[in-house]
Enzyme design. Structure first.
Site, mmCIF file in Angstrom:
data_model
loop_
_atom_site.group_PDB
_atom_site.id
_atom_site.type_symbol
_atom_site.label_atom_id
_atom_site.label_comp_id
_atom_site.label_asym_id
_atom_site.label_seq_id
_atom_site.Cartn_x
_atom_site.Cartn_y
_atom_site.Cartn_z
ATOM 1 N N ARG B 108 77.289 94.665 44.125
ATOM 2 C CA ARG B 108 77.026 96.072 43.799
ATOM 3 C C ARG B 108 75.672 96.284 43.124
ATOM 4 O O ARG B 108 75.476 97.234 42.371
ATOM 5 C CB ARG B 108 78.140 96.668 42.933
ATOM 6 N N LYS B 130 62.767 102.761 50.009
ATOM 7 C CA LYS B 130 63.609 102.857 51.205
ATOM 8 C C LYS B 130 63.800 101.464 51.770
ATOM 9 O O LYS B 130 62.856 100.703 51.918
ATOM 10 C CB LYS B 130 62.919 103.713 52.275
ATOM 11 N N GLU B 172 49.619 103.140 59.650
ATOM 12 C CA GLU B 172 50.140 103.866 58.484
ATOM 13 C C GLU B 172 49.004 104.421 57.616
ATOM 14 O O GLU B 172 49.135 105.481 57.008
ATOM 15 C CB GLU B 172 51.064 102.974 57.644
ATOM 16 N N LYS B 214 50.972 107.025 48.916
ATOM 17 C CA LYS B 214 52.408 106.981 49.192
ATOM 18 C C LYS B 214 53.223 107.105 47.903
ATOM 19 O O LYS B 214 54.226 107.826 47.856
ATOM 20 C CB LYS B 214 52.785 105.693 49.941
ATOM 21 N N GLU B 224 63.695 112.468 49.372
ATOM 22 C CA GLU B 224 63.280 113.108 50.628
ATOM 23 C C GLU B 224 63.923 114.467 50.870
ATOM 24 O O GLU B 224 64.521 114.700 51.906
ATOM 25 C CB GLU B 224 63.567 112.148 51.803
ATOM 26 N N ARG B 228 58.404 114.213 50.821
ATOM 27 C CA ARG B 228 58.470 112.849 51.375
ATOM 28 C C ARG B 228 58.635 112.848 52.887
ATOM 29 O O ARG B 228 58.256 111.885 53.556
ATOM 30 C CB ARG B 228 59.597 112.058 50.700
ATOM 31 N N ASN B 232 57.013 110.884 57.501
ATOM 32 C CA ASN B 232 57.593 110.620 58.818
ATOM 33 C C ASN B 232 56.678 111.065 59.962
ATOM 34 O O ASN B 232 57.087 111.020 61.123
ATOM 35 C CB ASN B 232 58.943 111.332 58.948
ATOM 36 N N HIS B 235 56.727 109.356 63.235
ATOM 37 C CA HIS B 235 57.869 108.439 63.201
ATOM 38 C C HIS B 235 59.088 108.927 63.983
ATOM 39 O O HIS B 235 60.003 108.145 64.212
ATOM 40 C CB HIS B 235 58.271 108.166 61.747
ATOM 41 N N HIS B 239 60.004 106.158 66.249
ATOM 42 C CA HIS B 239 61.226 105.366 66.092
ATOM 43 C C HIS B 239 62.035 105.319 67.385
ATOM 44 O O HIS B 239 62.650 104.301 67.701
ATOM 45 C CB HIS B 239 62.090 105.928 64.956
ATOM 46 N N HIS B 249 55.758 98.382 65.172
ATOM 47 C CA HIS B 249 55.932 99.658 64.483
ATOM 48 C C HIS B 249 54.653 100.486 64.548
ATOM 49 O O HIS B 249 54.681 101.694 64.808
ATOM 50 C CB HIS B 249 56.348 99.403 63.036
#
Lengths: 340, 340
Positions: B108, B130, B172, B214, B224, B228, B232, B235, B239, B249
């Site tokens: 946990r 993330k 990026e 960033k 987000e 934020r 993307n 993306h 993606h 990527h």
């Protein structure tokens, strides 16, 4: 119905006591909700699920594993679940654990709520935000601490609960009494299981009292730095033997509480071990048991509560007062050797 | 070496810019730390790992899946890792994503830190908390937002970086310029990739600048809800096609940025699409590409950013100013049809 809002560190949980399952429609948008349940609950209460998106899992602790999580995630993708979807776990502790865990990781976290259907899930498993899965013999090795948005308590689910499940629930209720509530312990001494099964009022009070005992502990210490550890009373040895012998959770922690009571006698001068053991016995739970102490000790050394060479063991000073006792594994090994 | 402490909502992250890997020994207790890395990084920098507990994974995005997570968890149990153990991810984005995710769920949640070894991981993947894994063709479908305790930037890892990995990183970097920093865009226009490879000072400044772009966005909006989402850019389509065509990527989002620039022209009057596409091209990235628009659209409909019948698409008003544009899938389908 009685609503209570409980604030944890980063989130608030709405408790709906004495509620009806039908209320769920008022809490979530039906078309953007996915219910997770198991075959037992689904078959027994089929009417309740009419019109809801439902993922039905195989029942039992042996399915509280990654493979089941994979199945749920695949079905969520299939159903087109997105970040605005709410997952609702309707079932016992295995279902609320898996549902809470999947909700925590699917798309990096979506909303969830629980409708606990077993006594154990009502008084313990659904409360406090701990979720997760087992890894091999290691219980809850993987998971999160993350609160659900709501808990809905509908006692009508208990009508179909088998006796062993009632006993399971009472194991956690007796634990709450042992660590926190001497008056509750007296109540348990002066009644028997059938009293609570027959008297809906008495049962409702018992459930609410236990929900609030656990809630208070978690609110004080959500991330288990101190007080929350007390809830592990009976669970250290209990978890080690639970998957070893395929015991029910209640049976396993009842045996765990028995031996922890003996250790409390030895290390803390605890004088009520016999009384505690008598109450466990009265509610149909096993106490003394033959088990492979060496193997149990080996598993226990991988327990989440361990810290390098020692482990936080929960002991009792008296009924109603649990304490956290750090024990070196070398000490613990000696103590365990007495049990063989 | 330059240290900077960044505070997020519930946690703080220490950034060590221009640092040496050897500093790691001062940040964590060696005997209570487990490093997660991949075979490439491990073989190329074997000396650095001497004396550290190390889990070495197969390299590549195709291993950013649950099965790898299972392997890491089994090895952590085997190594006796407990709640006081720190996981350190040393590698590219796949490694920091898996390490951050495992650290979030093992027992946990345990502490973690990252040493990004690729340009892309340094300027993007390791920052912002993330993490996660892919599920089939769906990127990062499962994961958490959870900050590491520290980030250590050691540029010496870049010496062994293949060219395609440099290009990935620049994808990026160009994205950051496009959505947030027109001056950075000018800098990129007036240089070429080899300038940054040859000039350590120039590169160091570029990395720090991008880390801070960033970081600022994430500090403003960790979970987000708004700003934020701008990260993307490129993306959404990116993606969808990344796992369809096993693109890197950087390649995938470069194609995504190209088509998003055309959409920006059409929907937002964006006038610099040609300039943006020229810069992508200059840094060796693909722009226009043939792809199965129907299949891409199907995958995109399961994207995490979708909300029922619509999706938040990131467009540009001008270089340096990205905006969030909600688009209905029916609209998006029409737009995609123009691309075939």
């Amino acid at each position: 119905m009685k609503k209570k809002k409980v604030s944890f560190g980063n989130s608030a949980v709405d408790y709906y006591f004495h509620a009806d399952f039908a209320r769920l429609e008022k809490l979530v948008a039906k078309e953007r909700t996915v219910i997770v349940t198991d075959e037992h609950v689904f078959k027994t209460h089929q009417k309740k699920f009419k019109g809801w998106n439902t993922i039905v899992l195989k029942p039992g602790e042996e399915f509280k594993v990654q493979q089941t999580v994979d199945v749920v995630i695949d079905q969520l993708i299939e159903l087109g679940a997105d970040r605005k979807t709410t997952l609702v776990g309707v079932g016992g502790g295995v279902i609320t654990d898996i549902t809470g865990y999947v909700a925590g990781i699917y798309m990096r976290g979506i909303a969830c709520g629980f409708v606990p259907t077993s006594l154990l899930a009502m008084v313990d498993a659904s409360i406090g935000g701990k979720n997760g899965i087992d890894v091999g013999v290691y219980k809850n090795m993987v998971g999160l601490i993350r609160q659900p948005s709501f808990l809905l308590f509908d006692h009508s689910f208990l009508k179909s609960l088998p006796k062993v499940e009632w006993q399971n629930g009472f194991a956690e209720i007796i634990k709450h009494a042992a660590i926190k509530d001497a008056a509750l312990f007296k109540l348990l001494q002066s009644h028997r299981l059938t009293d609570f099964q027959r008297d809906a009022q008495l049962l409702a009070k018992l459930i609410e009292r236990n929900v609030l005992i656990k809630t208070k502990v978690v609110v004080n210490d959500e991330f288990e730095k101190g007080e929350r550890k007390l809830l592990n009373y009976g669970h250290t040895l209990g978890h080690a033997i639970e998957n070893m012998y395929e015991l029910s959770h209640g049976q396993a922690i009842s045996i765990g509480m028995t031996y922890a009571a003996l250790m409390s006698k030895q290390l803390k001068g605890f004088k009520q071990a016999d009384e505690l053991i008598a109450v466990l016995d009265k509610y149909g739970l096993p106490t003394f048991a033959e088990f492979d102490t060496k193997e149990a000790f080996r598993i226990l050394q991988k327990d989440k509560k361990k810290d390098n060479q020692q482990i936080s063991y929960i002991l009792l000073e008296k009924i109603g007062k649990g304490v956290v006792q750090p024990l070196l594994f070398v000490q613990l090994k000696e103590i365990f050797n007495q049990f063989t």
